[in-house]
Design a protein around this motif. Structure first.
Motif, PDB file in Angstrom:
ATOM      1  N   SER A 274       0.590  -1.514  -0.016  1.00 50.01           N
ATOM      2  CA  SER A 274       0.004  -0.016   0.175  1.00 50.01           C
ATOM      3  C   SER A 274       0.739   1.092   0.058  1.00 50.01           C
ATOM      4  O   SER A 274       0.967   2.412  -0.758  1.00 50.01           O
ATOM      5  N   ARG A 275       2.187   1.351   1.117  1.00 52.09           N
ATOM      6  CA  ARG A 275       3.026   2.405   0.567  1.00 52.09           C
ATOM      7  C   ARG A 275       3.094   2.739  -0.523  1.00 52.09           C
ATOM      8  O   ARG A 275       3.517   4.011  -1.030  1.00 52.09           O
ATOM      9  N   TRP A 276       3.867   1.946  -0.930  1.00 49.88           N
ATOM     10  CA  TRP A 276       4.468   1.541  -2.775  1.00 49.88           C
ATOM     11  C   TRP A 276       3.032   2.533  -2.890  1.00 49.88           C
ATOM     12  O   TRP A 276       3.492   3.437  -4.253  1.00 49.88           O
ATOM     13  N   ASP A 277       2.173   1.250  -3.457  1.00 50.19           N
ATOM     14  CA  ASP A 277       0.647   1.803  -3.692  1.00 50.19           C
ATOM     15  C   ASP A 277       0.665   3.762  -4.160  1.00 50.19           C
ATOM     16  O   ASP A 277       0.715   4.079  -4.617  1.00 50.19           O
ATOM     17  N   ASP A 278       0.881   4.252  -3.107  1.00 48.00           N
ATOM     18  CA  ASP A 278       0.445   5.393  -2.436  1.00 48.00           C
ATOM     19  C   ASP A 278       1.579   6.755  -3.281  1.00 48.00           C
ATOM     20  O   ASP A 278       1.662   7.352  -3.878  1.00 48.00           O
ATOM     21  N   VAL A 279       3.432   5.537  -3.136  1.00 48.98           N
ATOM     22  CA  VAL A 279       4.544   6.115  -3.609  1.00 48.98           C
ATOM     23  C   VAL A 279       3.579   6.493  -5.057  1.00 48.98           C
ATOM     24  O   VAL A 279       3.911   7.825  -5.755  1.00 48.98           O
ATOM     25  N   THR A 280       3.734   5.723  -5.680  1.00 45.32           N
ATOM     26  CA  THR A 280       3.521   5.546  -7.113  1.00 45.32           C
ATOM     27  C   THR A 280       2.625   6.189  -7.030  1.00 45.32           C
ATOM     28  O   THR A 280       2.485   7.227  -8.611  1.00 45.32           O
ATOM     29  N   ASP A 281       0.811   7.198  -6.836  1.00 51.87           N
ATOM     30  CA  ASP A 281       0.119   7.291  -6.981  1.00 51.87           C
ATOM     31  C   ASP A 281       0.372   8.826  -6.526  1.00 51.87           C
ATOM     32  O   ASP A 281       0.737   9.959  -7.945  1.00 51.87           O
ATOM     33  N   ARG A 522      13.123   9.577   2.762  1.00 50.43           N
ATOM     34  CA  ARG A 522      12.535   8.684   2.314  1.00 50.43           C
ATOM     35  C   ARG A 522      11.098   8.861   1.687  1.00 50.43           C
ATOM     36  O   ARG A 522      10.362  10.162   1.658  1.00 50.43           O
ATOM     37  N   PRO A 523      10.655   8.182   0.817  1.00 45.72           N
ATOM     38  CA  PRO A 523       9.686   8.223   0.086  1.00 45.72           C
ATOM     39  C   PRO A 523       8.876   8.305   0.692  1.00 45.72           C
ATOM     40  O   PRO A 523       7.386   8.838   0.137  1.00 45.72           O
ATOM     41  N   PHE A 524       8.701   7.525   1.675  1.00 44.13           N
ATOM     42  CA  PHE A 524       6.887   7.395   2.266  1.00 44.13           C
ATOM     43  C   PHE A 524       7.702   8.570   3.558  1.00 44.13           C
ATOM     44  O   PHE A 524       6.545   8.020   4.344  1.00 44.13           O
ATOM     45  N   GLU A 525       8.716   8.510   3.952  1.00 41.98           N
ATOM     46  CA  GLU A 525       8.618  10.015   4.738  1.00 41.98           C
ATOM     47  C   GLU A 525       9.500  10.338   4.276  1.00 41.98           C
ATOM     48  O   GLU A 525      10.907  10.752   4.815  1.00 41.98           O
TER      49      GLU A 525
END
Length: 544
Positions: A274-281, A522-525
């Motif tokens: 899910s966090r990679w889905d959010d980053v790519t979105d 970080r991409p997610f942080e």
């Protein structure tokens, strides 16, 4: 019991082994496994700390002060697991340790040889500090067949025999080129690379095939037959539009599934991506864009600023905007005054990064002055902060303000540091000593002024820890003069002696930091400083 994944490359360099290792680790992590990634570098430098950025790209610094390969930045950004000194080793460091032992007589008169002494040292490095981990990924630098990497390949071969069955796995990254004149993909380079690897006693379990074109089933079947692997273990790795879409792409092609199958694991939980889905979105669906100018010295090679480039993208992810980075050679501003306005006026933010040496320094100072006078968001990192302080000192009337790094000066606003308080107590360095490993390296604490701009950026914190890599410091003796002209020292070392952060409270966004915040983004942080800088650039874009 830790399982080991050995990652090698063939045919050509720069195939993306580091990115592959980071992506695979992220996929395993998404399934609930604990991971750590290590890099074996075959070159004879003890570490990349004294290497030119044009030779090696950026030097990535860990919390514990190791100067490492830039691939460790990928490892951290993709997994969030902080790298350590023990996660990067070079041939130079291994030989240095072995020769030191030989000189002490530790080998009791034995003849010191590549086998077993060098290979034993490599194996010891690979398996050390792995307690409690599920997977350890070990990336071997260079390509199969390089003379420099042979001891590492031999160590892998030995480890695969010495460890338990289903405890090791070999992933080989190779190239499947498209020959335009023939209009077809060629699998022969991959076949030769695998044959070379097999001649060293290592049979790959998974092949990751880099290509610019789709690899049809017929070619995957051909590769599998000639390379003695299962067809499902021939994983296509096509060029991706963003490095942050690579984990999802590799999962779709079945990389993590095949790796787990190679370890006999068929009941692994499904990954939470899910966090990679959010980053790519956020990356592919921005709601605006900003243009940031990076005024630096090594702009001819963007790998010299790899973490900086990614941290700016992370700031864009946090604000859901696309960040267009304009790389500007600082020397241009020293040769042509008209270039300053023409190149900087269209920008929504100006960033002056770290670096070493005098070349381009006056151009960086000119960029600082432009940002201050035109109220353009400004971010200075390491040398960039020092240039901001020199510019501020000149504004305060110190016309000859400079840095002792650039030569003798009557106004040493920036000077070499020969001692400071570290975690283990007082650290000292000789001004004319060795260059390697002698800077202020790794994580150090800083105290932020309450109610300052940077304290607000850090969410109200007054105590932070950030990574450093520098030999020169801003001279705190100029503090009163600088603050009299609006440049406030809002962050200091805990002992109050070393300036860590400066800011201009009356400016829309003007921050200089002595440390390297890009190393912890970080991409997610995203790092809060890059989040805040891009947010300021978004506001600036609405004014232009």
């Amino acid at each position: 019991m830790a399982r080991y994944i050995f990652i090698t490359g063939g045919v050509v360099s720069s195939l993306g082994k580091g990115l592959m290792a980071a992506s695979l680790a992220a996929l395993l992590q998404a399934r609930g496994y604990s991971v750590r990634i290590r890099k074996f570098d075959p070159y004879l430098n003890v570490d990349p700390g004294t290497m030119s950025p044009y030779q090696h790209g950026e030097v990535y610094v860990t919390d514990d002060g190791a100067e490492t390969d830039l691939d460790l930045g990928h490892y951290e950004r993709f997994t969030g697991v902080s790298a350590r000194q023990s996660d990067n080793v070079t041939s130079g460091r291994i030989y240095q340790d072995i020769i030191a032992k030989e000189r002490r007589g530790d080998y009791l008169g034995a003849t010191v040889q590549v086998i077993p002494h060098v290979t034993d040292a490599i194996k010891e490095f690979a398996v050390s500090e792995t307690e409690g981990l599920d997977f350890v990924l070990c990336e071997i630098g260079g390509t199969v067949g390089d003379i420099e990497s042979l001891p590492f390949m031999e160590a892998i071969r030995q480890l695969r025999n010495e460890l338990e069955p289903f405890q090791t796995l070999s992933v080989h990254v190779t190239l499947v080129p498209y020959i335009a004149a023939a209009g077809e993909l060629k699998t022969k380079p991959t076949q030769h690379s695998v044959r070379e690897l097999a001649s060293l006693g290592i049979k790959p379990d998974v092949l990751l095939c880099r290509s610019e074109h789709e690899i049809p089933e017929s070619e995957r079947r051909k590769i599998a037959q000639f390379c003695n692997v299962r067809q499902e273990a021939v994983i296509p790795a096509l060029d991706a539009p963003s490095i942050y879409s690579v984990p999802l792409q590799y999962h779709q092609e079945g990389l993590d599934t095949e790796v787990l199958r190679g370890f006999g694991i068929t009941d692994a939980p499904d990954p939470d991506l899910s966090r990679w889905d959010d980053v790519t979105d956020r990356f592919f669906n921005p709601e605006g864009e900003v243009t940031i100018g990076v005024v630096g010295k090594y702009v001819g090679l963007q790998d010299a600023y790899k973490s900086l480039n990614e941290a700016l993208i992370h700031g864009g992810l946090a604000n859901r905007v696309k960040v267009n980075i304009r790389w500007i050679d600082a020397e241009v501003f020293e040769e042509d005054d008209a270039a300053i306005a023409s190149k900087l006026e269209p920008l929504h933010g100006i960033l002056v990064p770290g670096g070493f040496g005098e070349r381009g320094s006056e151009g960086k100072i000119a960029s600082v002055r432009f940002a201050r006078e035109r109220n353009v968001p400004f971010f200075g990192i390491c040398l960039g902060m020092q240039m901001a302080c020199i510019e501020g000192a000149r504004l305060a009337g110190h016309d000859k303000a400079s840095s002792t790094e650039f030569g003798p000066t009557e106004e040493p606003v920036v000077g070499i540091i020969t001692e400071w308080m570290g975690k283990e107590g007082l650290e000292k360095r000789a001004e004319d000593g060795d260059l390697g490993g002698t800077m202020r390296l790794g994580a150090y604490d800083a105290k932020l002024s309450p109610n300052s701009h940077v304290s607000a950026i850090y969410g109200g914190k007054t105590d932070i820890s950030e990574r450093h890599r520098h030999r020169y410091e801003v001279n705190a003796a100029y503090r009163e003069s600088l603050e009299g002209c609006g440049l406030v020292f809002s962050g200091m070392s805990p002992d109050g002696l070393l300036p860590e952060i400066v800011e201009r409270p009356e400016h829309p966004w003007f921050v200089g930091v002595q440390f390297h915040p890009e190393l912890k983004s970080r991409p997610f942080e995203p790092h809060p400083l890059f989040d805040g800088f891009i947010a300021a650039a978004v506001r600036q874009s609405r004014l232009v």
